[in-house]
Design an enzyme around this catalytic site. Sequence first.
Site, PDB file in Angstrom:
ATOM      1  N   ASP A 183       1.293  -2.001  -4.800  1.00 21.06           N
ATOM      2  CA  ASP A 183      -0.011  -1.337  -4.714  1.00 21.06           C
ATOM      3  C   ASP A 183      -0.666  -1.445  -6.077  1.00 21.06           C
ATOM      4  O   ASP A 183      -0.365  -0.681  -6.985  1.00 21.06           O
ATOM      5  CB  ASP A 183       0.159   0.132  -4.302  1.00 21.06           C
ATOM      6  CG  ASP A 183      -1.180   0.799  -3.971  1.00 21.06           C
ATOM      7  OD1 ASP A 183      -2.196   0.462  -4.628  1.00 21.06           O
ATOM      8  OD2 ASP A 183      -1.213   1.645  -3.068  1.00 21.06           O
TER       9      ASP A 183
ATOM     10  N   ARG B 150      -4.378  -2.203   9.430  1.00 20.34           N
ATOM     11  CA  ARG B 150      -5.553  -2.851  10.011  1.00 20.34           C
ATOM     12  C   ARG B 150      -5.173  -4.248  10.465  1.00 20.34           C
ATOM     13  O   ARG B 150      -4.496  -4.977   9.748  1.00 20.34           O
ATOM     14  CB  ARG B 150      -6.703  -2.910   8.973  1.00 20.34           C
ATOM     15  CG  ARG B 150      -7.416  -1.577   8.781  1.00 20.34           C
ATOM     16  CD  ARG B 150      -8.218  -1.179  10.014  1.00 20.34           C
ATOM     17  NE  ARG B 150      -8.828   0.133   9.944  1.00 20.34           N
ATOM     18  CZ  ARG B 150      -8.360   1.249  10.496  1.00 20.34           C
ATOM     19  NH1 ARG B 150      -7.228   1.237  11.162  1.00 20.34           N
ATOM     20  NH2 ARG B 150      -9.010   2.391  10.397  1.00 20.34           N
TER      21      ARG B 150
ATOM     22  N   ASP C  78       0.703  -2.300  15.729  1.00 23.97           N
ATOM     23  CA  ASP C  78      -0.132  -1.282  16.386  1.00 23.97           C
ATOM     24  C   ASP C  78      -1.598  -1.687  16.319  1.00 23.97           C
ATOM     25  O   ASP C  78      -2.413  -1.204  17.092  1.00 23.97           O
ATOM     26  CB  ASP C  78       0.061   0.072  15.686  1.00 23.97           C
ATOM     27  CG  ASP C  78      -0.704   1.182  16.391  1.00 23.97           C
ATOM     28  OD1 ASP C  78      -0.504   1.350  17.614  1.00 23.97           O
ATOM     29  OD2 ASP C  78      -1.510   1.868  15.731  1.00 23.97           O
TER      30      ASP C  78
ATOM     31  N   HIS D 216      -3.248   0.551  19.087  1.00 22.56           N
ATOM     32  CA  HIS D 216      -3.894   1.282  17.985  1.00 22.56           C
ATOM     33  C   HIS D 216      -3.762   2.794  18.205  1.00 22.56           C
ATOM     34  O   HIS D 216      -4.763   3.514  18.265  1.00 22.56           O
ATOM     35  CB  HIS D 216      -5.362   0.877  17.837  1.00 22.56           C
ATOM     36  CG  HIS D 216      -5.915   1.182  16.476  1.00 22.56           C
ATOM     37  ND1 HIS D 216      -6.868   0.417  15.863  1.00 22.56           N
ATOM     38  CD2 HIS D 216      -5.634   2.177  15.601  1.00 22.56           C
ATOM     39  CE1 HIS D 216      -7.166   0.930  14.680  1.00 22.56           C
ATOM     40  NE2 HIS D 216      -6.424   2.006  14.489  1.00 22.56           N
TER      41      HIS D 216
ATOM     42  N   GLU E   3     -12.149  -7.486   1.608  1.00 21.96           N
ATOM     43  CA  GLU E   3     -12.425  -8.933   1.556  1.00 21.96           C
ATOM     44  C   GLU E   3     -11.287  -9.668   0.860  1.00 21.96           C
ATOM     45  O   GLU E   3     -10.982 -10.809   1.176  1.00 21.96           O
ATOM     46  CB  GLU E   3     -13.774  -9.211   0.880  1.00 21.96           C
ATOM     47  CG  GLU E   3     -14.946  -9.023   1.822  1.00 21.96           C
ATOM     48  CD  GLU E   3     -14.663  -9.566   3.245  1.00 21.96           C
ATOM     49  OE1 GLU E   3     -14.297 -10.749   3.377  1.00 21.96           O
ATOM     50  OE2 GLU E   3     -14.785  -8.790   4.208  1.00 21.96           O
TER      51      GLU E   3
ATOM     52  N   GLU F 147      -8.909  -6.987  18.619  1.00 20.67           N
ATOM     53  CA  GLU F 147      -8.319  -5.846  19.317  1.00 20.67           C
ATOM     54  C   GLU F 147      -9.185  -5.534  20.533  1.00 20.67           C
ATOM     55  O   GLU F 147     -10.399  -5.386  20.366  1.00 20.67           O
ATOM     56  CB  GLU F 147      -8.334  -4.646  18.364  1.00 20.67           C
ATOM     57  CG  GLU F 147      -7.184  -3.673  18.540  1.00 20.67           C
ATOM     58  CD  GLU F 147      -7.033  -2.761  17.338  1.00 20.67           C
ATOM     59  OE1 GLU F 147      -7.754  -1.745  17.329  1.00 20.67           O
ATOM     60  OE2 GLU F 147      -6.246  -3.056  16.422  1.00 20.67           O
TER      61      GLU F 147
ATOM     62  N   GLY G 174       0.854  -1.186   0.000  1.00 21.23           N
ATOM     63  CA  GLY G 174       0.000   0.000   0.000  1.00 21.23           C
ATOM     64  C   GLY G 174       0.889   1.235   0.000  1.00 21.23           C
ATOM     65  O   GLY G 174       1.690   1.439   0.913  1.00 21.23           O
TER      66      GLY G 174
HETATM   67  N1  LIG Z   1      -2.921   2.684  13.355  1.00 25.62           N
HETATM   68  C1  LIG Z   1      -3.484   3.865  13.188  1.00 25.62           C
HETATM   69  O1  LIG Z   1      -3.662   4.627  14.138  1.00 25.62           O
HETATM   70  C2  LIG Z   1      -3.902   4.304  11.796  1.00 25.62           C
HETATM   71  C3  LIG Z   1      -4.032   5.663  11.542  1.00 25.62           C
HETATM   72  C4  LIG Z   1      -4.361   6.061  10.236  1.00 25.62           C
HETATM   73  C5  LIG Z   1      -4.565   5.122   9.236  1.00 25.62           C
HETATM   74  N2  LIG Z   1      -4.452   3.805   9.543  1.00 25.62           N
HETATM   75  C6  LIG Z   1      -4.624   2.803   8.481  1.00 25.62           C
HETATM   76  O2  LIG Z   1      -3.497   2.885   7.611  1.00 25.62           O
HETATM   77  C7  LIG Z   1      -3.865   2.387   6.318  1.00 25.62           C
HETATM   78  C8  LIG Z   1      -3.363   3.316   5.225  1.00 25.62           C
HETATM   79  O3  LIG Z   1      -3.973   4.592   5.360  1.00 25.62           O
HETATM   80  P1  LIG Z   1      -3.816   5.685   4.190  1.00 25.62           P
HETATM   81  O4  LIG Z   1      -4.379   6.945   4.719  1.00 25.62           O
HETATM   82  O5  LIG Z   1      -2.427   5.653   3.654  1.00 25.62           O
HETATM   83  O6  LIG Z   1      -4.827   5.087   3.102  1.00 25.62           O
HETATM   84  P2  LIG Z   1      -4.846   5.378   1.516  1.00 25.62           P
HETATM   85  O7  LIG Z   1      -6.221   5.023   1.067  1.00 25.62           O
HETATM   86  O8  LIG Z   1      -4.281   6.728   1.212  1.00 25.62           O
HETATM   87  O9  LIG Z   1      -3.815   4.313   0.933  1.00 25.62           O
HETATM   88  C9  LIG Z   1      -4.080   2.942   0.922  1.00 25.62           C
HETATM   89  C10 LIG Z   1      -3.394   2.358  -0.327  1.00 25.62           C
HETATM   90  O10 LIG Z   1      -3.531   0.940  -0.269  1.00 25.62           O
HETATM   91  C11 LIG Z   1      -3.724   0.473  -1.595  1.00 25.62           C
HETATM   92  N3  LIG Z   1      -4.306  -0.871  -1.569  1.00 25.62           N
HETATM   93  C12 LIG Z   1      -5.616  -1.227  -1.509  1.00 25.62           C
HETATM   94  N4  LIG Z   1      -5.713  -2.575  -1.490  1.00 25.62           N
HETATM   95  C13 LIG Z   1      -4.446  -3.059  -1.548  1.00 25.62           C
HETATM   96  C14 LIG Z   1      -3.879  -4.363  -1.563  1.00 25.62           C
HETATM   97  N5  LIG Z   1      -4.664  -5.474  -1.514  1.00 25.62           N
HETATM   98  N6  LIG Z   1      -2.533  -4.493  -1.639  1.00 25.62           N
HETATM   99  C15 LIG Z   1      -1.731  -3.394  -1.685  1.00 25.62           C
HETATM  100  N7  LIG Z   1      -2.200  -2.131  -1.683  1.00 25.62           N
HETATM  101  C16 LIG Z   1      -3.541  -1.972  -1.604  1.00 25.62           C
HETATM  102  C17 LIG Z   1      -4.619   1.535  -2.243  1.00 25.62           C
HETATM  103  O11 LIG Z   1      -4.506   1.487  -3.656  1.00 25.62           O
HETATM  104  C18 LIG Z   1      -4.049   2.834  -1.648  1.00 25.62           C
HETATM  105  O12 LIG Z   1      -3.054   3.407  -2.485  1.00 25.62           O
HETATM  106  C19 LIG Z   1      -5.379   2.215   6.349  1.00 25.62           C
HETATM  107  O13 LIG Z   1      -5.666   0.846   6.584  1.00 25.62           O
HETATM  108  C20 LIG Z   1      -5.803   3.023   7.550  1.00 25.62           C
HETATM  109  O14 LIG Z   1      -6.990   2.529   8.094  1.00 25.62           O
HETATM  110  C21 LIG Z   1      -4.119   3.378  10.793  1.00 25.62           C
END
Ligand SMILES: NC(=O)c1ccc[n+]([C@@H]2O[C@H](COP(=O)([O-])OP(=O)(O)OC[C@H]3O[C@@H](n4cnc5c(N)ncnc54)[C@H](O)[C@@H]3O)[C@@H](O)[C@H]2O)c1
Length: 189
Positions: free
Chosen positions: A40, A99, A123, A147, A74, A128, A17
């Site tokens: 990605d 996640r 994290d 988290h 999924e 969870e 990603g």
């Molecule tokens: N731990 C925390 O406190 C926290 C905080 C913020 C975000 N997050 C999580 O971090 C993750 C990323 O957030 P973001 O803002 O960068 O999201 P984003 O939507 O900007 O980026 C996610 C990327 O993942 C790619 N993607 C989708 N399915 C994929 C797969 N099967 N394989 C590879 N890449 C894939 C998408 O094309 C996209 O470019 C999310 O899951 C978000 O929920 C966690």
Amino acid sequence: MPREVFRLRGRRLALVGVGQIGARLAARALAVGFEVVGYDPYLADWPAGVERAGTLEGALAEADAISLHAPLTEENRGLVGERLLGTLRRRPILVNTARGGLVDLDAVTAALDDGRLAAVALDVVDPEPLPADHPLRDHPRAIITPHMAFYSVEAEQELQRRAAEEVARALRGEPAQVPVNLEAIAARA
Ligand SMILES: NC(=O)c1ccc[n+]([C@@H]2O[C@H](COP(=O)([O-])OP(=O)(O)OC[C@H]3O[C@@H](n4cnc5c(N)ncnc54)[C@H](O)[C@@H]3O)[C@@H](O)[C@H]2O)c1
């Protein structure tokens, strides 16, 4: 945690990603000398300096560190599981701040114990919070945080402000800025 401290320059970081957070991490890792490879399949604008892998296995095979930044869908639930862990060649560190459902915790615990993974930093976990008796809780090569990777004083204030602004927009009958039910909105229009 492992006692050895390795030089960062020349180490290989694999990102799963490369969206908002993945791309920002890539910039920071490149600045301290990592080689960065990303997987990605949906991203059109690829960040400069990041090698684009055609397959997930190709991205991870030679990685020294793996960091997950994809949403949970999924198609990718349990993505880091027994099969994928069997394809790693360099005993990497696994970091998950995305996640919990992306990672199969039993498979990761087994890979830590048999040496396929050097260490994990999680994290987010599924379920969870992690059950009190889960072996990862006091595993010597695991760091578990509650988290809170998003957390800073400023981030929390912004989170609350933006949520309230979204509610105010809805009450005024204006379109939401970050809707989660696009299909329902489109069907209503
Ligand atoms: N731990 C925390 O406190 C926290 C905080 C913020 C975000 N997050 C999580 O971090 C993750 C990323 O957030 P973001 O803002 O960068 O999201 P984003 O939507 O900007 O980026 C996610 C990327 O993942 C790619 N993607 C989708 N399915 C994929 C797969 N099967 N394989 C590879 N890449 C894939 C998408 O094309 C996209 O470019 C999310 O899951 C978000 O929920 C966690």
